[in-house]
Design a protein around this motif. Structure first.
Motif, PDB file in Angstrom:
ATOM      1  N   TYR A   3       1.790  63.237 -33.910  1.00  0.00           N
ATOM      2  CA  TYR A   3       0.988  64.318 -33.590  1.00  0.00           C
ATOM      3  C   TYR A   3       2.110  64.226 -32.020  1.00  0.00           C
ATOM      4  CZ  TYR A   3      -3.137  65.320 -36.305  1.00  0.00           C
ATOM      5  OH  TYR A   3      -3.153  65.838 -37.652  1.00  0.00           O
ATOM      6  N   GLY A  46      -5.642  62.791 -37.203  1.00  0.00           N
ATOM      7  CA  GLY A  46      -6.211  63.501 -36.811  1.00  0.00           C
ATOM      8  C   GLY A  46      -6.902  63.912 -35.871  1.00  0.00           C
ATOM      9  N   ALA A  49      -6.492  65.497 -32.168  1.00  0.00           N
ATOM     10  CA  ALA A  49      -5.808  67.993 -32.453  1.00  0.00           C
ATOM     11  C   ALA A  49      -7.396  68.275 -33.381  1.00  0.00           C
ATOM     12  CB  ALA A  49      -5.275  67.392 -33.496  1.00  0.00           C
ATOM     13  N   ARG A  58      -1.136  68.754 -31.195  1.00  0.00           N
ATOM     14  CA  ARG A  58      -0.248  69.591 -32.364  1.00  0.00           C
ATOM     15  C   ARG A  58       0.448  68.584 -32.913  1.00  0.00           C
ATOM     16  NH1 ARG A  58       4.794  70.410 -31.440  1.00  0.00           N
ATOM     17  NH2 ARG A  58       5.425  70.968 -29.669  1.00  0.00           N
ATOM     18  N   PRO A  59       0.302  68.645 -34.265  1.00  0.00           N
ATOM     19  CA  PRO A  59       1.147  67.886 -35.358  1.00  0.00           C
ATOM     20  C   PRO A  59       2.920  68.248 -35.186  1.00  0.00           C
ATOM     21  CG  PRO A  59      -0.298  69.132 -36.533  1.00  0.00           C
ATOM     22  CD  PRO A  59      -0.758  69.502 -35.668  1.00  0.00           C
ATOM     23  N   HIS A  63       4.605  66.524 -39.867  1.00  0.00           N
ATOM     24  CA  HIS A  63       3.283  65.678 -40.491  1.00  0.00           C
ATOM     25  C   HIS A  63       2.832  66.731 -41.543  1.00  0.00           C
ATOM     26  CE1 HIS A  63       0.600  63.455 -39.788  1.00  0.00           C
ATOM     27  NE2 HIS A  63      -0.701  64.778 -39.165  1.00  0.00           N
ATOM     28  N   GLN A  65      -0.661  66.879 -43.544  1.00  0.00           N
ATOM     29  CA  GLN A  65      -1.839  65.884 -43.545  1.00  0.00           C
ATOM     30  C   GLN A  65      -3.006  65.297 -44.232  1.00  0.00           C
ATOM     31  OE1 GLN A  65      -3.650  66.765 -40.146  1.00  0.00           O
ATOM     32  NE2 GLN A  65      -5.316  65.434 -40.804  1.00  0.00           N
TER      33      GLN A  65
END
Length: 125
Positions: A3, A46, A49, A58-59, A63, A65
């Motif tokens: 991230y 995450g 985020a 943000r990623p 990346h 998820q």
């Protein structure tokens, strides 16, 4: 690094550091302002985020998820490695019997999968 923090938008509240289950965010003083950086310890779950009050995290590009993590009961031998390494304490079970991941507590970091020696943990992206 999974991230990225937009330093211009970050207000330095530290909430991301508070919610990080793996301690991957640290405070650094640069240019007379406090910033929070994600270190190499980031598990990519995450939580930072999702919890950011100003949505400045943000990623990183590329990346993936994690959508779901679960244990293949046929492969699990109940060794407890996954449970001992879960930062969210989301894994239940009895030694020498298949363990189970509680989806309501799982933060989808995937750390358990990296610790399992029997490839019994399935990570879906």
């Amino acid at each position: 690094m999974a991230y990225i923090i937009d330093k211009d938008a970050c207000v330095g509240c530290g909430y991301c550091k508070f919610v990080c289950a793996v301690g991957a965010i640290e405070e650094r003083r640069e240019n007379d302002r406090d910033y929070y950086f994600i270190t190499d310890a980031c598990a990519g779950c995450g939580q930072c985020a999702e919890s950011c009050l100003v949505q400045c995290i943000r990623p990183a590009e590329g990346h993936k998820q994690i959508k779901r993590v679960y244990i293949d009961r046929e492969k699990c031998i109940g060794c407890t490695l996954c449970k001992r390494n879960c930062p969210a304490d989301a894994i239940d079970g009895v030694v020498k019997e298949p363990f189970e991941i509680r989806q309501d507590l799982c933060i989808r970091c995937g750390i358990c999968a990296t610790k399992c020696r029997k490839d019994a943990i399935v990570v879906e992206y």
